[in-house]
Scaffold this motif. Structure first.
Motif, PDB file in Angstrom:
ATOM      1  N   SER A 173     -10.202  -0.983  -2.902  1.00 16.00           N
ATOM      2  CA  SER A 173      -8.949  -0.960  -2.130  1.00 16.00           C
ATOM      3  C   SER A 173      -9.113  -0.036  -0.921  1.00 16.00           C
ATOM      4  CB  SER A 173      -7.834  -0.452  -3.045  1.00 16.00           C
ATOM      5  OG  SER A 173      -6.717  -0.068  -2.290  1.00 16.00           O
ATOM      6  N   ASN A 174      -8.287  -0.272   0.083  1.00 11.32           N
ATOM      7  CA  ASN A 174      -8.317   0.630   1.255  1.00 11.32           C
ATOM      8  C   ASN A 174      -7.225   1.704   1.166  1.00 11.32           C
ATOM      9  OD1 ASN A 174      -6.074  -0.932   1.691  1.00 11.32           O
ATOM     10  ND2 ASN A 174      -6.798  -1.899   3.571  1.00 11.32           N
ATOM     11  N   GLU A 175      -6.542   1.774   0.017  1.00  5.66           N
ATOM     12  CA  GLU A 175      -5.466   2.762  -0.119  1.00  5.66           C
ATOM     13  C   GLU A 175      -6.043   4.047  -0.734  1.00  5.66           C
ATOM     14  OE1 GLU A 175      -1.506   0.203  -0.160  1.00  5.66           O
ATOM     15  OE2 GLU A 175      -2.515   0.059  -2.087  1.00  5.66           O
ATOM     16  N   GLY A 228      -9.279  -8.596  -2.592  1.00  4.43           N
ATOM     17  CA  GLY A 228      -9.298  -8.184  -1.178  1.00  4.43           C
ATOM     18  C   GLY A 228      -9.788  -9.311  -0.284  1.00  4.43           C
ATOM     19  N   GLY A 287     -23.223   1.406   2.313  1.00  4.28           N
ATOM     20  CA  GLY A 287     -23.211   2.439   3.353  1.00  4.28           C
ATOM     21  C   GLY A 287     -22.140   2.111   4.384  1.00  4.28           C
TER      22      GLY A 287
HETATM   23  N1  LIG Z   1     -18.433   1.060   4.212  1.00  2.99           N
HETATM   24  C1  LIG Z   1     -17.533   1.320   5.162  1.00  2.99           C
HETATM   25  O1  LIG Z   1     -17.858   1.703   6.295  1.00  2.99           O
HETATM   26  C2  LIG Z   1     -16.096   1.086   4.869  1.00  2.99           C
HETATM   27  C3  LIG Z   1     -15.173   1.196   5.885  1.00  2.99           C
HETATM   28  C4  LIG Z   1     -13.847   0.938   5.586  1.00  2.99           C
HETATM   29  C5  LIG Z   1     -13.481   0.603   4.290  1.00  2.99           C
HETATM   30  N2  LIG Z   1     -14.425   0.491   3.321  1.00  2.99           N
HETATM   31  C6  LIG Z   1     -14.096   0.110   1.922  1.00  2.99           C
HETATM   32  O2  LIG Z   1     -14.502  -1.239   1.742  1.00  2.99           O
HETATM   33  C7  LIG Z   1     -13.356  -2.050   1.431  1.00  2.99           C
HETATM   34  C8  LIG Z   1     -13.493  -3.385   2.133  1.00  2.99           C
HETATM   35  O3  LIG Z   1     -13.652  -3.173   3.526  1.00  2.99           O
HETATM   36  P1  LIG Z   1     -12.821  -4.043   4.554  1.00  2.99           P
HETATM   37  O4  LIG Z   1     -13.390  -3.762   5.888  1.00  2.99           O
HETATM   38  O5  LIG Z   1     -12.716  -5.424   4.074  1.00  2.99           O
HETATM   39  O6  LIG Z   1     -11.372  -3.351   4.441  1.00  2.99           O
HETATM   40  P2  LIG Z   1      -9.982  -4.031   4.761  1.00  2.99           P
HETATM   41  O7  LIG Z   1     -10.120  -5.081   5.803  1.00  2.99           O
HETATM   42  O8  LIG Z   1      -9.032  -2.913   5.003  1.00  2.99           O
HETATM   43  O9  LIG Z   1      -9.605  -4.777   3.394  1.00  2.99           O
HETATM   44  C9  LIG Z   1      -9.093  -4.112   2.288  1.00  2.99           C
HETATM   45  C10 LIG Z   1      -8.526  -5.159   1.351  1.00  2.99           C
HETATM   46  O10 LIG Z   1      -7.944  -4.481   0.247  1.00  2.99           O
HETATM   47  C11 LIG Z   1      -6.732  -5.162  -0.044  1.00  2.99           C
HETATM   48  N3  LIG Z   1      -5.768  -4.305  -0.724  1.00  2.99           N
HETATM   49  C12 LIG Z   1      -5.299  -3.111  -0.343  1.00  2.99           C
HETATM   50  N4  LIG Z   1      -4.373  -2.677  -1.211  1.00  2.99           N
HETATM   51  C13 LIG Z   1      -4.255  -3.656  -2.139  1.00  2.99           C
HETATM   52  C14 LIG Z   1      -3.437  -3.804  -3.284  1.00  2.99           C
HETATM   53  N5  LIG Z   1      -2.534  -2.885  -3.641  1.00  2.99           N
HETATM   54  N6  LIG Z   1      -3.600  -4.916  -4.037  1.00  2.99           N
HETATM   55  C15 LIG Z   1      -4.503  -5.864  -3.691  1.00  2.99           C
HETATM   56  N7  LIG Z   1      -5.290  -5.788  -2.605  1.00  2.99           N
HETATM   57  C16 LIG Z   1      -5.154  -4.688  -1.848  1.00  2.99           C
HETATM   58  C17 LIG Z   1      -6.182  -5.529   1.322  1.00  2.99           C
HETATM   59  O11 LIG Z   1      -5.199  -6.540   1.198  1.00  2.99           O
HETATM   60  P3  LIG Z   1      -4.413  -7.105   2.469  1.00  2.99           P
HETATM   61  O12 LIG Z   1      -5.356  -8.112   3.117  1.00  2.99           O
HETATM   62  O13 LIG Z   1      -3.193  -7.727   1.903  1.00  2.99           O
HETATM   63  O14 LIG Z   1      -4.127  -5.943   3.372  1.00  2.99           O
HETATM   64  C18 LIG Z   1      -7.442  -6.017   2.004  1.00  2.99           C
HETATM   65  O15 LIG Z   1      -7.678  -7.380   1.714  1.00  2.99           O
HETATM   66  C19 LIG Z   1     -12.163  -1.219   1.907  1.00  2.99           C
HETATM   67  O16 LIG Z   1     -10.995  -1.573   1.203  1.00  2.99           O
HETATM   68  C20 LIG Z   1     -12.623   0.184   1.608  1.00  2.99           C
HETATM   69  O17 LIG Z   1     -12.503   0.489   0.232  1.00  2.99           O
HETATM   70  C21 LIG Z   1     -15.713   0.706   3.591  1.00  2.99           C
END
Ligand SMILES: NC(=O)c1ccc[n+]([C@@H]2O[C@H](COP(=O)([O-])OP(=O)(O)OC[C@H]3O[C@@H](n4cnc5c(N)ncnc54)[C@H](OP(=O)(O)O)[C@@H]3O)[C@@H](O)[C@H]2O)c1
Length: 285
Positions: free
Chosen positions: A74-76, A6, A138
């Motif tokens: 993952s965000n999926e 990611g 969190g």
């Molecule tokens: N704590 C919180 O408040 C909070 C909020 C939102 C999410 N989260 C979680 O924390 C994670 C990281 O946060 P973030 O803000 O960095 O989210 P983000 O910007 O949406 O990043 C998610 C990453 O996952 C990658 N990804 C998604 N599907 C994939 C796949 N099939 N194969 C490989 N990579 C894949 C995306 O790739 P691409 O760059 O190619 O899209 C992106 O780099 C999120 O994915 C989610 O699980 C936490």
């Protein structure tokens, strides 16, 4: 060699930035779904490898020669357990020595609809036999401060969190925690509950936005089902509206509050204050 999945996401980019201050770029591998999005990382000397959670063969290749893997969830939502299991299986095949996983705060007791996928991933990690560390993150402050435009326009913040406190921290704080774990020996088996130093309520968030913007913004608390319906009305997909309303119900129950101070201790400094995040958010609103 340290690999970060990611790596083109918000958190992943912050991790890579901070990691490069501590270890040479030649020891850092950015695992990304789309290498095109990671040209800037390659220019900084980081090895960019394609790794798609949906394509296990790409993960097998991406994890070759990796000692320590940061598996950013993952965000999926809904597909994540299968995707994370694929990553763990590929890591096992490649001989990865340690996996650090970004889980959810209190994943083992949380009633949030997001919790089961994280908890099941934690179980898959335990079952893999690979030494692991859990970063139970969190909420991000940015969840509240990146989209303040409509709150300012309408003078209202909506939610269903009641008087629940949210121990949110900035993504950069969680990235610092990940880097601390990746670069400090002796992390095997540790479970970190990571949260911000100063939990706030939605009403306090609204008051801070009002104070800094000079515009009155009130918090309007709705019943969970009404909040979910309102979010659908704004055009959010049903599962996203459901997830957000469920999260607010969890906040009302205190499930995104935490006073352990583990994030502060791990990063060796105070976490980002709400006022600072609001200030940054208002500049972009
Ligand atoms: N704590 C919180 O408040 C909070 C909020 C939102 C999410 N989260 C979680 O924390 C994670 C990281 O946060 P973030 O803000 O960095 O989210 P983000 O910007 O949406 O990043 C998610 C990453 O996952 C990658 N990804 C998604 N599907 C994939 C796949 N099939 N194969 C490989 N990579 C894949 C995306 O790739 P691409 O760059 O190619 O899209 C992106 O780099 C999120 O994915 C989610 O699980 C936490």
């Amino acid at each position: 060699m340290i690999a970060v999945t990611g790596a083109t996401g918000h958190l992943g980019r912050l991790v890579i930035d901070q990691l490069l201050r501590k270890v040479p770029a030649t020891q850092v591998v950015a695992v990304v779904r789309s290498p095109d999005k990671a040209r800037d990382l390659a220019e900084r000397g980081v090895q960019v490898r394609q790794g798609d959670y949906e394509k296990p063969a790409t993960l097998d290749a991406a994890f070759q020669g990796i000692d320590s893997l940061l598996l950013i969830s993952s965000n999926e939502v809904g597909k994540r357990l299968r995707q994370h299991e694929a990553a763990i299986a590929a890591a096992k095949k490649a001989g990865v020595q340690h996996i650090t996983y970004t889980s959810l705060l209190h994943a083992d007791t949380s009633g949030l609809s997001l919790a089961p996928e994280h908890l099941a991933t934690e179980k898959a990690l335990r079952a893999s036999g690979i030494p692991f560390t859990l970063l139970r993150n969190g909420w991000y402050l940015e969840n509240y401060t990146e989209n303040l435009g409509s709150a300012l326009q309408h003078g209202v913040l909506l939610g269903a969190a009641k008087e629940g406190r949210i121990a949110a921290a900035a993504r950069a704080d969680f990235a610092a925690a990940a880097v601390a774990v990746l670069t400090t020996p002796g992390q095997e088996g540790k479970v970190y509950e990571l949260a911000g130093d100063s939990p706030f309520t939605m009403a306090e968030l609204a008051a801070e936005v009002s104070r800094q913007s000079g515009k009155p913004v009130a918090y309007n608390d709705l019943p969970q089902d009404q909040y979910e319906e309102t979010l659908r009305g704004f055009g959010l997909p049903g599962p996203v509206a459901q997830m957000l309303a469920s999260a607010d119900a969890g906040i009302a129950r205190g499930e995104l509050d935490d006073r352990s101070g583990e994030l502060r201790r791990l990063i060796g400094r105070a976490t980002t204050p709400l006022a600072q995040a609001v200030s940054v958010g208002l500049k972009g609103a």
